[in-house]
Structures are given as C-alpha cells and as structure tokens.
Design a protein around this motif. Structure first.
Motif, PDB file in Angstrom:
ATOM      1  N   PHE A   1       0.825  -1.194   0.000  1.00 20.61           N
ATOM      2  CA  PHE A   1       0.000   0.000   0.000  1.00 20.61           C
ATOM      3  C   PHE A   1       0.865   1.251   0.000  1.00 20.61           C
ATOM      4  O   PHE A   1       2.051   1.215   0.318  1.00 20.61           O
ATOM      5  CB  PHE A   1      -0.941   0.012   1.213  1.00 20.61           C
ATOM      6  CG  PHE A   1      -0.222  -0.088   2.538  1.00 20.61           C
ATOM      7  CD1 PHE A   1       0.208   1.054   3.194  1.00 20.61           C
ATOM      8  CD2 PHE A   1       0.038  -1.315   3.105  1.00 20.61           C
ATOM      9  CE1 PHE A   1       0.874   0.968   4.398  1.00 20.61           C
ATOM     10  CE2 PHE A   1       0.696  -1.414   4.308  1.00 20.61           C
ATOM     11  CZ  PHE A   1       1.119  -0.272   4.965  1.00 20.61           C
ATOM     12  N   LEU A   2       0.237   2.345  -0.366  1.00 22.48           N
ATOM     13  CA  LEU A   2       0.863   3.663  -0.344  1.00 22.48           C
ATOM     14  C   LEU A   2       0.473   4.353   0.947  1.00 22.48           C
ATOM     15  O   LEU A   2      -0.695   4.334   1.328  1.00 22.48           O
ATOM     16  CB  LEU A   2       0.381   4.481  -1.547  1.00 22.48           C
ATOM     17  CG  LEU A   2       0.726   5.967  -1.582  1.00 22.48           C
ATOM     18  CD1 LEU A   2       2.227   6.177  -1.691  1.00 22.48           C
ATOM     19  CD2 LEU A   2       0.011   6.647  -2.745  1.00 22.48           C
ATOM     20  N   LEU A   3       1.438   4.955   1.609  1.00 29.28           N
ATOM     21  CA  LEU A   3       1.136   5.755   2.786  1.00 29.28           C
ATOM     22  C   LEU A   3       0.944   7.185   2.292  1.00 29.28           C
ATOM     23  O   LEU A   3       1.876   7.802   1.767  1.00 29.28           O
ATOM     24  CB  LEU A   3       2.292   5.674   3.797  1.00 29.28           C
ATOM     25  CG  LEU A   3       1.985   6.181   5.190  1.00 29.28           C
ATOM     26  CD1 LEU A   3       0.912   5.333   5.857  1.00 29.28           C
ATOM     27  CD2 LEU A   3       3.238   6.172   6.045  1.00 29.28           C
ATOM     28  N   GLY A   4      -0.279   7.696   2.390  1.00 32.18           N
ATOM     29  CA  GLY A   4      -0.569   9.031   1.871  1.00 32.18           C
ATOM     30  C   GLY A   4      -1.973   9.463   2.225  1.00 32.18           C
ATOM     31  O   GLY A   4      -2.611   8.892   3.106  1.00 32.18           O
ATOM     32  N   SER A   5      -2.465  10.449   1.523  1.00 33.92           N
ATOM     33  CA  SER A   5      -3.783  11.011   1.802  1.00 33.92           C
ATOM     34  C   SER A   5      -4.883  10.138   1.222  1.00 33.92           C
ATOM     35  O   SER A   5      -4.918   9.875   0.023  1.00 33.92           O
ATOM     36  CB  SER A   5      -3.892  12.420   1.214  1.00 33.92           C
ATOM     37  OG  SER A   5      -5.196  12.908   1.377  1.00 33.92           O
ATOM     38  N   ARG A   6      -5.809   9.700   2.065  1.00 35.63           N
ATOM     39  CA  ARG A   6      -6.949   8.907   1.607  1.00 35.63           C
ATOM     40  C   ARG A   6      -7.863   9.748   0.716  1.00 35.63           C
ATOM     41  O   ARG A   6      -8.633   9.205  -0.067  1.00 35.63           O
ATOM     42  CB  ARG A   6      -7.754   8.384   2.805  1.00 35.63           C
ATOM     43  CG  ARG A   6      -7.009   7.446   3.703  1.00 35.63           C
ATOM     44  CD  ARG A   6      -7.024   6.021   3.271  1.00 35.63           C
ATOM     45  NE  ARG A   6      -8.385   5.542   3.108  1.00 35.63           N
ATOM     46  CZ  ARG A   6      -8.720   4.596   2.257  1.00 35.63           C
ATOM     47  NH1 ARG A   6      -7.826   4.031   1.509  1.00 35.63           N
ATOM     48  NH2 ARG A   6      -9.963   4.195   2.149  1.00 35.63           N
ATOM     49  N   ASP A   7      -7.770  11.057   0.828  1.00 42.21           N
ATOM     50  CA  ASP A   7      -8.620  11.942   0.027  1.00 42.21           C
ATOM     51  C   ASP A   7      -8.244  11.923  -1.440  1.00 42.21           C
ATOM     52  O   ASP A   7      -9.013  12.370  -2.275  1.00 42.21           O
ATOM     53  CB  ASP A   7      -8.505  13.383   0.542  1.00 42.21           C
ATOM     54  CG  ASP A   7      -8.876  13.494   2.001  1.00 42.21           C
ATOM     55  OD1 ASP A   7      -9.969  13.029   2.364  1.00 42.21           O
ATOM     56  OD2 ASP A   7      -8.067  14.016   2.776  1.00 42.21           O
ATOM     57  N   ALA A   8      -7.056  11.426  -1.747  1.00 40.04           N
ATOM     58  CA  ALA A   8      -6.563  11.512  -3.112  1.00 40.04           C
ATOM     59  C   ALA A   8      -6.231  10.155  -3.707  1.00 40.04           C
ATOM     60  O   ALA A   8      -5.403  10.049  -4.584  1.00 40.04           O
ATOM     61  CB  ALA A   8      -5.326  12.409  -3.137  1.00 40.04           C
ATOM     62  N   ASP A   9      -6.883   9.104  -3.259  1.00 43.01           N
ATOM     63  CA  ASP A   9      -6.512   7.772  -3.712  1.00 43.01           C
ATOM     64  C   ASP A   9      -7.224   7.326  -4.982  1.00 43.01           C
ATOM     65  O   ASP A   9      -6.959   6.261  -5.492  1.00 43.01           O
ATOM     66  CB  ASP A   9      -6.696   6.739  -2.604  1.00 43.01           C
ATOM     67  CG  ASP A   9      -8.154   6.464  -2.271  1.00 43.01           C
ATOM     68  OD1 ASP A   9      -9.026   7.202  -2.745  1.00 43.01           O
ATOM     69  OD2 ASP A   9      -8.410   5.520  -1.518  1.00 43.01           O
ATOM     70  N   ASP A  10      -8.099   8.136  -5.518  1.00 42.74           N
ATOM     71  CA  ASP A  10      -8.877   7.766  -6.690  1.00 42.74           C
ATOM     72  C   ASP A  10      -7.978   7.519  -7.900  1.00 42.74           C
ATOM     73  O   ASP A  10      -7.206   8.369  -8.300  1.00 42.74           O
ATOM     74  CB  ASP A  10      -9.881   8.884  -7.007  1.00 42.74           C
ATOM     75  CG  ASP A  10     -10.845   8.476  -8.090  1.00 42.74           C
ATOM     76  OD1 ASP A  10     -11.262   7.321  -8.106  1.00 42.74           O
ATOM     77  OD2 ASP A  10     -11.165   9.338  -8.928  1.00 42.74           O
ATOM     78  N   GLY A  11      -8.056   6.330  -8.463  1.00 41.55           N
ATOM     79  CA  GLY A  11      -7.347   6.021  -9.696  1.00 41.55           C
ATOM     80  C   GLY A  11      -5.882   5.678  -9.536  1.00 41.55           C
ATOM     81  O   GLY A  11      -5.163   5.602 -10.526  1.00 41.55           O
ATOM     82  N   LEU A  12      -5.383   5.443  -8.334  1.00 43.31           N
ATOM     83  CA  LEU A  12      -3.968   5.149  -8.159  1.00 43.31           C
ATOM     84  C   LEU A  12      -3.638   3.672  -8.365  1.00 43.31           C
ATOM     85  O   LEU A  12      -2.479   3.313  -8.491  1.00 43.31           O
ATOM     86  CB  LEU A  12      -3.491   5.568  -6.759  1.00 43.31           C
ATOM     87  CG  LEU A  12      -3.434   7.063  -6.491  1.00 43.31           C
ATOM     88  CD1 LEU A  12      -2.917   7.326  -5.089  1.00 43.31           C
ATOM     89  CD2 LEU A  12      -2.557   7.769  -7.513  1.00 43.31           C
ATOM     90  N   ASN A  13      -4.622   2.808  -8.376  1.00 45.70           N
ATOM     91  CA  ASN A  13      -4.422   1.371  -8.534  1.00 45.70           C
ATOM     92  C   ASN A  13      -3.554   0.766  -7.437  1.00 45.70           C
ATOM     93  O   ASN A  13      -2.799  -0.172  -7.681  1.00 45.70           O
ATOM     94  CB  ASN A  13      -3.840   1.049  -9.919  1.00 45.70           C
ATOM     95  CG  ASN A  13      -4.793   1.412 -11.024  1.00 45.70           C
ATOM     96  OD1 ASN A  13      -5.999   1.265 -10.893  1.00 45.70           O
ATOM     97  ND2 ASN A  13      -4.255   1.913 -12.115  1.00 45.70           N
ATOM     98  N   ILE A  14      -3.616   1.343  -6.259  1.00 48.19           N
ATOM     99  CA  ILE A  14      -2.946   0.804  -5.085  1.00 48.19           C
ATOM    100  C   ILE A  14      -3.749   1.261  -3.870  1.00 48.19           C
ATOM    101  O   ILE A  14      -4.303   2.362  -3.871  1.00 48.19           O
ATOM    102  CB  ILE A  14      -1.469   1.263  -4.996  1.00 48.19           C
ATOM    103  CG1 ILE A  14      -0.742   0.534  -3.855  1.00 48.19           C
ATOM    104  CG2 ILE A  14      -1.364   2.766  -4.845  1.00 48.19           C
ATOM    105  CD1 ILE A  14       0.774   0.733  -3.863  1.00 48.19           C
TER     106      ILE A  14
END
Length: 161
Positions: free
Chosen positions: A104-117
């Motif tokens: 997984f990516l550690l980052g903002s859940r608000d911006a996870d759209d379309g990241l394929n992870i």
C-alpha cells in the motif's frame, strides 16, 4: 493553543484532480445550482416546492464539498518521497500484517482515486505504527476494536505513479 494541522502527502495527479474538482464546483456547478434555485423560487410557494428544496440540498452538498476540497488542498504536500528506505508519507510499503501480505501507499486517503494501489493514511492505526520504520522492522499496533496486530515491514520504496 491552536492545533497544528499535519500536511497530507499526495501525488501531483491527485492534487490536480482535486484542484479541477474545486474549480468545477466553485464555477459551473455553483452557477447551475443558483439557476435552479432562482427558477424554483419563481414558481411561488416555497414551503411545498420540491424543486426548490432539492436545489437547496444540492447547494448545501456542493458548498460542503468545496470547503472539504479547500481544506485538503491547503494542507496537501505534493511531491516525491525521499528514497531512504524509511516509512514516510509517499512511500509504498510491503508488509506482513498479521498473516497476510499487503502492499500500500502511505498518503492522503482523500486523493486515492485512480492510483491502482490501496492508500493508508499516516494517521490511521497501521500507518501511524509504521511511520519511521524500515524493512525488517517488526511493530505492533492496536486496532480501534482493541485487538493487537503484529506487522513486519518487508520493503519500503518511493511511490512511482
């Protein structure tokens, strides 16, 4: 004393997508809703005017989302994570969580759209437990339900999305 707001890491593409949504909501979408409200007002009695109430609800939803987007973008940290092998926002983490392997990516859940992870927030229990650790480290964290989960960090690498 004012509470310090933490920056939230996100990709440039995610930032741009949220910025575009904000521009749409403050421009054309807001204008369209205003027109709907004006047209419904002209129909007369507002107490029993379903179109008016629907448009006002739509306006409320839109204005709330605008405030959310402004807050997200205000505190966004956009860019590349340092390639130092340490779990920080912007890093892709492969870990054994309990008995299953996760990536997984550690980052903002608000911006996870379309990241394929999958994206986990650094403020989430798992994300917070892993911050500052590196491959080979073993940590534990408590779930909101109070269960303790063992985690082994298998690899850490910058996100290349």
């Amino acid at each position: 004393m004012a509470e310090e707001v933490k920056k939230k890491w996100m990709t440039q593409a995610s930032y741009d997508r949220l910025q575009k949504e904000l521009e749409e909501r403050t421009g054309p979408i807001r204008s369209e809703i205003t027109k709907k409200i004006d047209l419904a007002r002209r129909e007369g009695d507002l107490k029993e005017n379903g179109g008016y109430h629907a448009a006002r609800d739509e306006q409320s939803h839109n204005e709330t989302r605008i405030l959310e987007l402004e807050e997200i973008l205000k505190h966004a940290e956009v860019g590349e994570a340092a390639d130092d092998g340490i779990v920080t926002p912007g890093m892709v983490v492969e870990a054994k969580v309990g008995t299953r392997k996760m990536k997984f990516l550690l980052g903002s859940r608000d911006a996870d759209d379309g990241l394929n992870i999958d994206v986990f927030s650094p403020e989430a229990p798992l994300g917070a437990a892993l911050l500052g650790h590196k491959a080979g480290d073993k940590v534990e964290y408590a779930t909101p339900a109070g269960k303790t989960i063992k985690v082994e960090v298998l690899s850490v690498a910058p996100f290349e999305g």
